[in-house]
Design a protein around this motif. Sequence first.
Motif, mmCIF file in Angstrom:
data_model
loop_
_atom_site.group_PDB
_atom_site.id
_atom_site.type_symbol
_atom_site.label_atom_id
_atom_site.label_comp_id
_atom_site.label_asym_id
_atom_site.label_seq_id
_atom_site.Cartn_x
_atom_site.Cartn_y
_atom_site.Cartn_z
ATOM 1 N N PRO A 86 0.798 -1.235 0.000
ATOM 2 C CA PRO A 86 0.000 0.000 0.000
ATOM 3 C C PRO A 86 0.826 1.278 0.000
ATOM 4 C CG PRO A 86 -0.817 -1.551 1.642
ATOM 5 C CD PRO A 86 0.465 -2.102 1.135
ATOM 6 N N LEU A 87 1.911 1.304 0.756
ATOM 7 C CA LEU A 87 2.694 2.532 0.833
ATOM 8 C C LEU A 87 3.287 2.904 -0.517
ATOM 9 C CD1 LEU A 87 3.806 4.781 2.574
ATOM 10 C CD2 LEU A 87 5.772 3.328 3.129
ATOM 11 N N SER A 88 3.834 1.924 -1.235
ATOM 12 C CA SER A 88 4.401 2.216 -2.560
ATOM 13 C C SER A 88 3.307 2.614 -3.544
ATOM 14 C CB SER A 88 5.166 0.999 -3.085
ATOM 15 O OG SER A 88 4.290 -0.080 -3.354
ATOM 16 N N ILE A 89 2.119 2.037 -3.394
ATOM 17 C CA ILE A 89 1.007 2.398 -4.283
ATOM 18 C C ILE A 89 0.594 3.841 -4.042
ATOM 19 C CG2 ILE A 89 -1.371 1.880 -4.914
ATOM 20 C CD1 ILE A 89 -0.862 -1.012 -4.121
ATOM 21 N N MET A 90 0.510 4.227 -2.765
ATOM 22 C CA MET A 90 0.147 5.606 -2.451
ATOM 23 C C MET A 90 1.179 6.584 -3.000
ATOM 24 S SD MET A 90 -1.292 5.171 1.458
ATOM 25 C CE MET A 90 -1.606 6.930 1.621
ATOM 26 N N TYR A 133 -2.382 18.002 1.026
ATOM 27 C CA TYR A 133 -2.336 17.952 2.487
ATOM 28 C C TYR A 133 -3.700 17.573 3.056
ATOM 29 C CZ TYR A 133 -2.277 19.561 7.313
ATOM 30 O OH TYR A 133 -2.419 19.630 8.684
ATOM 31 N N TYR A 134 -4.744 18.162 2.491
ATOM 32 C CA TYR A 134 -6.095 17.861 2.978
ATOM 33 C C TYR A 134 -6.468 16.400 2.738
ATOM 34 C CZ TYR A 134 -11.179 17.794 3.203
ATOM 35 O OH TYR A 134 -12.486 17.461 3.489
ATOM 36 N N LEU A 135 -6.248 15.915 1.524
ATOM 37 C CA LEU A 135 -6.656 14.558 1.167
ATOM 38 C C LEU A 135 -5.794 13.504 1.842
ATOM 39 C CD1 LEU A 135 -7.313 15.118 -2.644
ATOM 40 C CD2 LEU A 135 -9.020 14.923 -0.828
ATOM 41 N N TYR A 136 -4.496 13.656 1.780
ATOM 42 C CA TYR A 136 -3.612 12.651 2.363
ATOM 43 C C TYR A 136 -3.613 12.714 3.894
ATOM 44 C CZ TYR A 136 -1.652 10.831 -1.935
ATOM 45 O OH TYR A 136 -1.494 10.187 -3.148
ATOM 46 N N GLY A 137 -3.963 13.868 4.447
ATOM 47 C CA GLY A 137 -4.066 13.954 5.896
ATOM 48 C C GLY A 137 -5.129 13.024 6.445
ATOM 49 N N HIS A 138 -6.280 12.948 5.775
ATOM 50 C CA HIS A 138 -7.334 12.022 6.189
ATOM 51 C C HIS A 138 -6.851 10.577 6.084
ATOM 52 C CE1 HIS A 138 -10.668 14.655 7.023
ATOM 53 N NE2 HIS A 138 -10.494 15.306 5.891
ATOM 54 N N ASN A 139 -6.158 10.275 5.007
ATOM 55 C CA ASN A 139 -5.685 8.899 4.821
ATOM 56 C C ASN A 139 -4.643 8.515 5.867
ATOM 57 O OD1 ASN A 139 -7.288 8.491 2.501
ATOM 58 N ND2 ASN A 139 -5.770 9.514 1.228
ATOM 59 N N MET A 140 -3.748 9.414 6.182
ATOM 60 C CA MET A 140 -2.736 9.111 7.180
ATOM 61 C C MET A 140 -3.350 8.943 8.565
ATOM 62 S SD MET A 140 -0.122 8.719 5.430
ATOM 63 C CE MET A 140 0.951 8.385 6.834
ATOM 64 N N MET A 209 -8.598 6.362 -5.852
ATOM 65 C CA MET A 209 -7.689 5.218 -5.898
ATOM 66 C C MET A 209 -7.159 4.901 -4.506
ATOM 67 S SD MET A 209 -5.436 6.020 -9.329
ATOM 68 C CE MET A 209 -6.212 6.174 -10.946
ATOM 69 N N ILE A 210 -6.824 5.945 -3.747
ATOM 70 C CA ILE A 210 -6.336 5.753 -2.387
ATOM 71 C C ILE A 210 -7.441 5.181 -1.510
ATOM 72 C CG2 ILE A 210 -5.259 6.874 -0.413
ATOM 73 C CD1 ILE A 210 -3.533 6.871 -2.897
ATOM 74 N N GLU A 211 -8.658 5.681 -1.679
ATOM 75 C CA GLU A 211 -9.783 5.152 -0.903
ATOM 76 C C GLU A 211 -9.973 3.664 -1.189
ATOM 77 O OE1 GLU A 211 -11.538 6.752 1.343
ATOM 78 O OE2 GLU A 211 -10.473 8.644 1.046
ATOM 79 N N ASN A 212 -9.789 3.264 -2.435
ATOM 80 C CA ASN A 212 -9.942 1.853 -2.790
ATOM 81 C C ASN A 212 -8.869 0.991 -2.136
ATOM 82 O OD1 ASN A 212 -12.147 2.446 -4.371
ATOM 83 N ND2 ASN A 212 -10.992 2.548 -6.276
ATOM 84 N N ALA A 391 -11.736 5.107 -11.337
ATOM 85 C CA ALA A 391 -11.524 4.995 -9.887
ATOM 86 C C ALA A 391 -12.730 5.528 -9.133
ATOM 87 C CB ALA A 391 -10.264 5.754 -9.493
ATOM 88 N N ALA A 392 -13.292 6.647 -9.603
ATOM 89 C CA ALA A 392 -14.459 7.217 -8.933
ATOM 90 C C ALA A 392 -15.654 6.271 -9.020
ATOM 91 C CB ALA A 392 -14.804 8.574 -9.554
#
Length: 456
Positions: A86-90, A133-140, A209-212, A391-392
């Motif tokens: 997952p980390l490399s995919i992100m 920052y907004y999008l990846y902050g939620h994922n992190m 894609m990240i959500e998936n 992806a959507a």
Amino acid sequence: MGRISKKTSNTSLQPGDGNSSPSKLRHRKGHDDGRQQAAASSELAAAGQGMVPVEENTKRWRNWRQRTTFTFVMIGGFFTVIALGPLSIMLMVLCLQVLIYREVISLSSVAKKERDLPWSRAMNAYFLVCLEYYLYGHNMHRALERRPWLEAHLRPVFAHHTFISFSLYLIGFVWFVGTLRKGYYRFQMGQFAWTHMALGLVVVQSQYMIENIFEGIFWFFLPIALVIVNDIFAYIFGFFFGRHQLIELSPKKTWEGYIGGGLMTMVFGFMFTALLSDWRFMVCPPPTLSMTAFSNVQCDVNPVFVPKDYAVPAAVTTLLSTLFGRHIATVTIRPVQFHSLAISAFASLIAPFGGFFASGVKRAFNIKDFGNSIPGHGGVTDRFDCQFIMAAFSHTYYVSFIKLSSVTIGGVFSSFLALNPDMQVELFQSIQEYLQNTGSISDAVRSAAVAAAGGE
């Protein structure tokens, strides 16, 4: 000297030599012109009959070899990134977002005006950073839920993440307004609108894609693989059998490629899904971002991945018995394979229109490709123009029809305990009333529950 004079004499008879007689020159010139006219006539005749000239045909095959080579290179790199977890995919998705955003933004750039407005490019990058920052902050935050010690140190940041993100955007907005210059208003407003359109179409859509990934790498991998397979087979069918143009925006797209690619994508999706369904690395939500294809991953898989027996209609059973002498009453299929057909249909029928939209953008700016970073394919945007809408759709489809409910009795009861006593009683009575109105409990049970609660 004799040998020299003899050699000179022989060479004086070679065609086109300066010592040839004028009559011979006129004869040879007329002969050459005739051959050129004949060649031109044959090419025109070939074009009139739908045949491809030799030079154009050679160029097509050269493009075919180059495109095929780099297609396999990209597929190999893609599988490597998937195997690393997952980390490399992100990180790959982040790199793609930046590269594609850069290619799209560059379309509206005007060198002279940007030299006079030195902060133009910097603001484009700033707005991209704010959104990332907004999008990846939620994922992190989701990824760090399993690491309480680290989350504890970052709790203030996560608690006010949305406010911080909005504040950063406001800084960029004030910055933009402060840089407005007389004589450049129309250009700057156009740049501002183009930047936000690129952020919405590229960054926000690709974030699905990240959500998936967090639902399982399967839901990231399958939609991308379907688009790639559809693109490959559409190109193959169009190259060998294409005769009828599909859409004016993309003159090389044909109905033969569109239909042939769609059918092969449906078959691939149904079969490939069955192969991936037993691989826990694919179907399990990632326990950690450091998970790889070689990790021992275990989880309770979603029921759609569990094989089920389906009864074969009697008419089909009779037909198979008649034709093949075999009586097949049931078949074992995973439910996810039926969902895969729906996703494959979207990848075949609708996702290509993402590419057609990109073709419209290129026509509007009078360019052939978004870039030349991938030999035989153009820019990064040219290869991933269909992936965003795919992806959507896949994420929306998964959430709507496949995802299991995340509400648990323990979670509801924990929320119930957070209410004050009066609100607890009000909620209790509301649940009783709902259950009675829906026929889930009888009046006798309700009366006993109300009496136990001290009501009337």
